[in-house]
Scaffold this motif. Structure first.
Motif, PDB file in Angstrom:
ATOM      1  N   TYR A 108       2.875  10.905  -9.382  1.00 35.56           N
ATOM      2  CA  TYR A 108       3.636  12.091  -8.982  1.00 35.56           C
ATOM      3  C   TYR A 108       3.289  13.198  -9.993  1.00 35.56           C
ATOM      4  O   TYR A 108       3.527  13.039 -11.197  1.00 35.56           O
ATOM      5  N   PHE A 131       0.760   4.734  -7.914  1.00 34.24           N
ATOM      6  CA  PHE A 131       0.419   6.103  -7.484  1.00 34.24           C
ATOM      7  C   PHE A 131       0.978   7.067  -8.535  1.00 34.24           C
ATOM      8  O   PHE A 131       1.702   6.659  -9.456  1.00 34.24           O
ATOM      9  N   ALA A 158       1.005   5.494   1.090  1.00 37.23           N
ATOM     10  CA  ALA A 158       0.366   6.451   2.006  1.00 37.23           C
ATOM     11  C   ALA A 158      -0.540   7.408   1.257  1.00 37.23           C
ATOM     12  O   ALA A 158      -1.618   7.776   1.747  1.00 37.23           O
ATOM     13  N   ARG A 159      -0.155   7.832   0.066  1.00 39.72           N
ATOM     14  CA  ARG A 159      -0.967   8.748  -0.759  1.00 39.72           C
ATOM     15  C   ARG A 159      -0.979   8.250  -2.190  1.00 39.72           C
ATOM     16  O   ARG A 159       0.036   7.714  -2.669  1.00 39.72           O
ATOM     17  N   GLN A 160      -2.079   8.468  -2.858  1.00 38.56           N
ATOM     18  CA  GLN A 160      -2.197   8.038  -4.242  1.00 38.56           C
ATOM     19  C   GLN A 160      -1.635   9.084  -5.211  1.00 38.56           C
ATOM     20  O   GLN A 160      -1.274   8.749  -6.333  1.00 38.56           O
ATOM     21  N   THR A 161      -1.548  10.386  -4.761  1.00 38.40           N
ATOM     22  CA  THR A 161      -0.995  11.431  -5.613  1.00 38.40           C
ATOM     23  C   THR A 161       0.024  12.222  -4.794  1.00 38.40           C
ATOM     24  O   THR A 161      -0.253  12.638  -3.660  1.00 38.40           O
ATOM     25  N   LEU A 162       1.183  12.453  -5.414  1.00 36.96           N
ATOM     26  CA  LEU A 162       2.250  13.200  -4.758  1.00 36.96           C
ATOM     27  C   LEU A 162       2.415  14.542  -5.451  1.00 36.96           C
ATOM     28  O   LEU A 162       2.296  14.634  -6.685  1.00 36.96           O
ATOM     29  N   THR A 185       0.849  -1.200   0.000  1.00 36.81           N
ATOM     30  CA  THR A 185       0.000   0.000   0.000  1.00 36.81           C
ATOM     31  C   THR A 185       0.881   1.245   0.000  1.00 36.81           C
ATOM     32  O   THR A 185       2.041   1.191   0.444  1.00 36.81           O
ATOM     33  N   SER A 224       8.265  15.480  -3.389  1.00 37.63           N
ATOM     34  CA  SER A 224       7.651  14.695  -2.313  1.00 37.63           C
ATOM     35  C   SER A 224       8.306  13.314  -2.220  1.00 37.63           C
ATOM     36  O   SER A 224       9.011  12.847  -3.130  1.00 37.63           O
ATOM     37  N   ALA A 240       7.279   9.297  -1.342  1.00 40.43           N
ATOM     38  CA  ALA A 240       6.188   8.334  -1.176  1.00 40.43           C
ATOM     39  C   ALA A 240       6.582   7.319  -0.115  1.00 40.43           C
ATOM     40  O   ALA A 240       7.664   6.715  -0.165  1.00 40.43           O
TER      41      ALA A 240
END
Length: 221
Positions: free
Chosen positions: A218, A216, A131-135, A129, A139, A141
């Motif tokens: 970026y 994800f 933490a975020r789907q879009t960076l 998994t 940033s 991930a």
């Protein structure tokens, strides 16, 4: 001499001949040489060498000649040879390499047992998994991989593979007894403007091969 009538006169007998006793070479009867019987010559004694076995080393050798040597030797008592006694076989001492060999065997058995025990963990599921789907711009991930097991101890070998063409080295983590979930983390940093659809894949290599991935984005305008 009387001559009978009507016949030739008879010859007169010759006077007997007597040996001349004065002749030393005279022989009354001469016999041929094969008539004379001479005694058989006795064979010359054959020399016999007799070595006195009882003489000490360095003594002179005794030589005896004549036909009586054989009978004398027959009457002489023969020396009795000494009885050879076979020495008892030496006892085998324990080899000095026996203890190191036992230690080596014990070490091999221990390593085999440890390896068997370490690989006894059974993997039930692998998941990843993000933490975020879009960076956003510049940033990092945070990616988390979870390996669920049956709770037995063992060693897990794995590798991270990223969509930018890079991959990590083979890494190892330990699962203790009673631990049914092992957490594996990955930090992936991005910098600069642009948009990139990223994929992070967790490849489990042992005790069995499994894999899972997460996607994800970026996005930096």
């Amino acid at each position: 001499m009387t001559i009978p009538d009507g016949g030739p006169p008879a010859p007169e007998p010759l006077p007997p001949t007597r040996p001349d006793t004065g002749d030393d070479e005279y022989s009354a009867t001469v016999l041929a040489s094969h008539w004379v019987q001479r005694p058989e010559p006795e064979p010359a004694p054959v020399p016999t060498l007799v070595v006195d076995s009882g003489a000490a080393p360095g003594d002179a050798t005794v030589l005896r000649f004549g036909p009586g040597v054989t009978s004398a030797l027959a009457r002489r008592p023969h020396p009795t040879l000494p009885t050879l006694v076979t020495p008892p076989a030496p006892r085998r001492r324990p080899q000095r390499h026996a203890l190191p060999a036992l230690v080596l065997v014990a070490a091999v058995l221990f390593l085999f047992w440890r390896q068997h025990t370490a690989s006894a963990v059974d993997v039930r599921e692998v998941s990843v998994t993000a933490a975020r789907q879009t960076l956003g711009c510049d940033s990092t991930a945070g990616i988390v991989g979870l390996v669920r097991t049956d709770g037995r101890p063992g060693t897990l070998s794995y590798r991270w593979v990223r969509s930018d063409g890079t991959s990590s080295d083979v890494r190892h983590t330990e699962a203790v007894r009673g631990q049914r979930q092992v957490r594996i983390e990955l930090l992936w940093s991005f910098q600069g403007p642009g948009r990139h659809a990223a994929v992070a894949e967790l490849r489990l290599l042992s005790p069995e091969r499994r894999s899972a991935e997460v996607r994800f984005v970026y996005d930096c305008p």
